[in-house]
Design a protein around this motif. Sequence first.
Motif, PDB file in Angstrom:
ATOM      1  N   ASP A  33     -38.464  -0.840 -22.086  1.00  0.00           N
ATOM      2  CA  ASP A  33     -39.041  -2.144 -22.404  1.00  0.00           C
ATOM      3  C   ASP A  33     -38.487  -3.182 -21.412  1.00  0.00           C
ATOM      4  OD1 ASP A  33     -36.705  -3.642 -23.522  1.00  0.00           O
ATOM      5  OD2 ASP A  33     -36.766  -2.010 -24.986  1.00  0.00           O
ATOM      6  N   PRO A  34     -39.175  -4.313 -21.257  1.00  0.00           N
ATOM      7  CA  PRO A  34     -38.823  -5.268 -20.194  1.00  0.00           C
ATOM      8  C   PRO A  34     -37.363  -5.722 -20.206  1.00  0.00           C
ATOM      9  CG  PRO A  34     -40.906  -5.874 -21.189  1.00  0.00           C
ATOM     10  CD  PRO A  34     -40.369  -4.735 -21.995  1.00  0.00           C
ATOM     11  N   PHE A  35     -36.800  -5.919 -21.382  1.00  0.00           N
ATOM     12  CA  PHE A  35     -35.418  -6.384 -21.485  1.00  0.00           C
ATOM     13  C   PHE A  35     -34.450  -5.331 -20.943  1.00  0.00           C
ATOM     14  CE2 PHE A  35     -31.468  -6.680 -23.959  1.00  0.00           C
ATOM     15  CZ  PHE A  35     -31.063  -7.951 -23.582  1.00  0.00           C
ATOM     16  N   LEU A  36     -34.655  -4.095 -21.388  1.00  0.00           N
ATOM     17  CA  LEU A  36     -33.799  -2.981 -20.990  1.00  0.00           C
ATOM     18  C   LEU A  36     -33.978  -2.669 -19.502  1.00  0.00           C
ATOM     19  CD1 LEU A  36     -31.827  -1.343 -22.543  1.00  0.00           C
ATOM     20  CD2 LEU A  36     -33.603   0.338 -23.027  1.00  0.00           C
ATOM     21  N   ARG A  37     -35.202  -2.849 -19.033  1.00  0.00           N
ATOM     22  CA  ARG A  37     -35.504  -2.569 -17.633  1.00  0.00           C
ATOM     23  C   ARG A  37     -34.639  -3.444 -16.725  1.00  0.00           C
ATOM     24  NH1 ARG A  37     -41.399  -3.712 -16.858  1.00  0.00           N
ATOM     25  NH2 ARG A  37     -41.567  -2.097 -18.458  1.00  0.00           N
ATOM     26  N   ILE A  38     -34.479  -4.698 -17.100  1.00  0.00           N
ATOM     27  CA  ILE A  38     -33.698  -5.615 -16.272  1.00  0.00           C
ATOM     28  C   ILE A  38     -32.219  -5.278 -16.355  1.00  0.00           C
ATOM     29  CG2 ILE A  38     -32.986  -8.050 -16.123  1.00  0.00           C
ATOM     30  CD1 ILE A  38     -36.011  -8.664 -16.692  1.00  0.00           C
ATOM     31  N   ARG A  39     -31.767  -4.836 -17.543  1.00  0.00           N
ATOM     32  CA  ARG A  39     -30.362  -4.432 -17.661  1.00  0.00           C
ATOM     33  C   ARG A  39     -30.074  -3.165 -16.881  1.00  0.00           C
ATOM     34  NH1 ARG A  39     -28.073  -3.885 -23.478  1.00  0.00           N
ATOM     35  NH2 ARG A  39     -27.115  -2.082 -22.488  1.00  0.00           N
ATOM     36  N   MET A  40     -30.985  -2.187 -16.993  1.00  0.00           N
ATOM     37  CA  MET A  40     -30.776  -0.917 -16.294  1.00  0.00           C
ATOM     38  C   MET A  40     -30.839  -1.098 -14.782  1.00  0.00           C
ATOM     39  SD  MET A  40     -29.861   1.823 -17.813  1.00  0.00           S
ATOM     40  CE  MET A  40     -30.218   3.038 -16.542  1.00  0.00           C
ATOM     41  N   ARG A  41     -31.646  -2.038 -14.341  1.00  0.00           N
ATOM     42  CA  ARG A  41     -31.743  -2.180 -12.884  1.00  0.00           C
ATOM     43  C   ARG A  41     -30.460  -2.786 -12.327  1.00  0.00           C
ATOM     44  NH1 ARG A  41     -36.456  -6.724 -12.231  1.00  0.00           N
ATOM     45  NH2 ARG A  41     -35.057  -8.491 -12.095  1.00  0.00           N
ATOM     46  N   ALA A  42     -29.810  -3.647 -13.107  1.00  0.00           N
ATOM     47  CA  ALA A  42     -28.510  -4.178 -12.681  1.00  0.00           C
ATOM     48  C   ALA A  42     -27.478  -3.043 -12.633  1.00  0.00           C
ATOM     49  CB  ALA A  42     -28.057  -5.270 -13.631  1.00  0.00           C
ATOM     50  N   GLU A  43     -27.616  -2.148 -13.594  1.00  0.00           N
ATOM     51  CA  GLU A  43     -26.732  -0.981 -13.680  1.00  0.00           C
ATOM     52  C   GLU A  43     -26.903  -0.059 -12.466  1.00  0.00           C
ATOM     53  OE1 GLU A  43     -24.390   0.848 -16.970  1.00  0.00           O
ATOM     54  OE2 GLU A  43     -24.967  -1.133 -16.326  1.00  0.00           O
ATOM     55  N   LEU A  44     -28.146   0.164 -12.082  1.00  0.00           N
ATOM     56  CA  LEU A  44     -28.427   1.011 -10.916  1.00  0.00           C
ATOM     57  C   LEU A  44     -27.796   0.411  -9.664  1.00  0.00           C
ATOM     58  CD1 LEU A  44     -32.178   2.031 -11.379  1.00  0.00           C
ATOM     59  CD2 LEU A  44     -30.158   3.494 -11.584  1.00  0.00           C
ATOM     60  N   LYS A  45     -27.954  -0.885  -9.534  1.00  0.00           N
ATOM     61  CA  LYS A  45     -27.422  -1.580  -8.355  1.00  0.00           C
ATOM     62  C   LYS A  45     -25.893  -1.466  -8.314  1.00  0.00           C
ATOM     63  CE  LYS A  45     -28.176  -4.507  -4.883  1.00  0.00           C
ATOM     64  NZ  LYS A  45     -28.950  -4.109  -3.711  1.00  0.00           N
ATOM     65  N   ARG A  46     -25.266  -1.655  -9.480  1.00  0.00           N
ATOM     66  CA  ARG A  46     -23.806  -1.557  -9.563  1.00  0.00           C
ATOM     67  C   ARG A  46     -23.328  -0.156  -9.164  1.00  0.00           C
ATOM     68  NH1 ARG A  46     -20.309   0.827 -13.135  1.00  0.00           N
ATOM     69  NH2 ARG A  46     -21.947   1.367 -14.612  1.00  0.00           N
ATOM     70  N   LEU A  47     -24.000   0.866  -9.718  1.00  0.00           N
ATOM     71  CA  LEU A  47     -23.633   2.250  -9.415  1.00  0.00           C
ATOM     72  C   LEU A  47     -23.768   2.557  -7.934  1.00  0.00           C
ATOM     73  CD1 LEU A  47     -25.165   4.443 -12.221  1.00  0.00           C
ATOM     74  CD2 LEU A  47     -22.817   4.483 -11.381  1.00  0.00           C
ATOM     75  N   GLN A  48     -24.872   2.100  -7.364  1.00  0.00           N
ATOM     76  CA  GLN A  48     -25.107   2.386  -5.945  1.00  0.00           C
ATOM     77  C   GLN A  48     -24.005   1.754  -5.102  1.00  0.00           C
ATOM     78  OE1 GLN A  48     -26.300   0.090  -3.396  1.00  0.00           O
ATOM     79  NE2 GLN A  48     -26.403   1.702  -1.855  1.00  0.00           N
ATOM     80  N   ARG A  49     -23.623   0.538  -5.461  1.00  0.00           N
ATOM     81  CA  ARG A  49     -22.568  -0.155  -4.708  1.00  0.00           C
ATOM     82  C   ARG A  49     -21.240   0.584  -4.861  1.00  0.00           C
ATOM     83  NH1 ARG A  49     -22.663  -4.953  -7.272  1.00  0.00           N
ATOM     84  NH2 ARG A  49     -24.751  -5.606  -6.722  1.00  0.00           N
ATOM     85  N   GLU A  50     -20.930   1.012  -6.104  1.00  0.00           N
ATOM     86  CA  GLU A  50     -19.674   1.713  -6.357  1.00  0.00           C
ATOM     87  C   GLU A  50     -19.595   3.051  -5.637  1.00  0.00           C
ATOM     88  OE1 GLU A  50     -18.898   0.180 -10.845  1.00  0.00           O
ATOM     89  OE2 GLU A  50     -18.443   2.299 -10.470  1.00  0.00           O
ATOM     90  N   LEU A  51     -20.708   3.788  -5.664  1.00  0.00           N
ATOM     91  CA  LEU A  51     -20.705   5.136  -5.090  1.00  0.00           C
ATOM     92  C   LEU A  51     -20.846   5.108  -3.575  1.00  0.00           C
ATOM     93  CD1 LEU A  51     -23.054   6.779  -7.720  1.00  0.00           C
ATOM     94  CD2 LEU A  51     -20.624   7.264  -7.450  1.00  0.00           C
TER      95      LEU A  51
END
Length: 327
Positions: free
Chosen positions: A168-186
């Motif tokens: 859903d739109p709310f979760l989509r925005i949270r998950m996309r921040a999560e993806l970005k964080r993971l990519q930066r960390e890894l």
Amino acid sequence: MTKNADLELVALTKRYSGTVAVDAIAHHFKAGVYACLLGPSGCGKSSTLRMIAGHETVSDGSILLGGKDVSHLPPAKRGTAMMFQSYALFPHLSVRDNVGFSLRMAGTDKVTRDRRADEMLELVEMTALADRKPDQLSGGQQQRVALARALITRPQVLLLDEPLSALDPFLRIRMRAELKRLQRELGISFIHVTHGQDEALALADEIIVMNDARIEQAGPARDVFNAPKTAFVARFMGGHNVLDLPQGKVALRSDQMIVMPAKAGRVDGRITGVEYQGTHVALTAQIAGSQDVTALIPEAQFFETPKAPGEVIGLGWDDIAAHPLAS
Ligand code: ADP
Ligand code: MG
């Protein structure tokens, strides 16, 4: 192989019987980049991603990872991993066993794979739910498990095909921040397929716009948005007017249009719509040649001198706001 490797597509082509789905595309992904493949449905994004992953054969051309041709290697031998949609989790396995599954296939012992699975679960903040089954998780949690399952193979490149579309739109925005964080960390490359320009702008260091089996434009997100090279890119990225003017076809950012009294601007237009959007008001006007123009005006500025449908206004812009288009 080093942890970080460039990925190169050389004249990469996919033909299905009768269709050219990917037409000799070339692109160089720098190691550690967050790249979005962006384009409308059917333009060849998934075919491109599946060829990179090894889930689809290459019809022509090649894929180089860290300078090595991986075009014909099986998926598990490439140094890439694909994040599948969360509904591809095994329902009868626990979260931990789902995450460790590919290690089990590779013959890794249970102690090692549980330890590695737990490391991955920590990375995606799912440690507390390791013993649950997938159907005891929310959509966002399942998504994290799918991510952990892909990352456990320690890929150099993670491939994601519309990973947020089921949320859903709310979760989509949270998950996309999560993806970005993971990519930066890894520090590994993510290649993320999407048909949403807002998603691509929010995430990507680099956007690759595809249209009809080819790459239409590629570059840093801001360049692609600010200086679209073709009418297709300008329309697809949104936020632009594409106009035929005496000097040719140009893209003009809607938020850089200046509303003036009639005859004081570069063109006159009759207002056809006024839409309140919170921070802005979107004015649409029809100019010569039945062309529609949208001007996005900060709301406080609009309400100083409100306009209504039917009124004739002048529209101006700075030369620097007009980008000539190739087609
Ligand atoms: P996208 O992911 O951008 O929507 P796809 O790569 O899935 O695009 O598809 C590109 C083109 O290839 C489309 O015309 C699609 O119908 C066709 N296509 C995709 N997969 C197959 C297949 N397995 N067999 C035949 N045609 C396919
Ligand atoms: Mg697709």
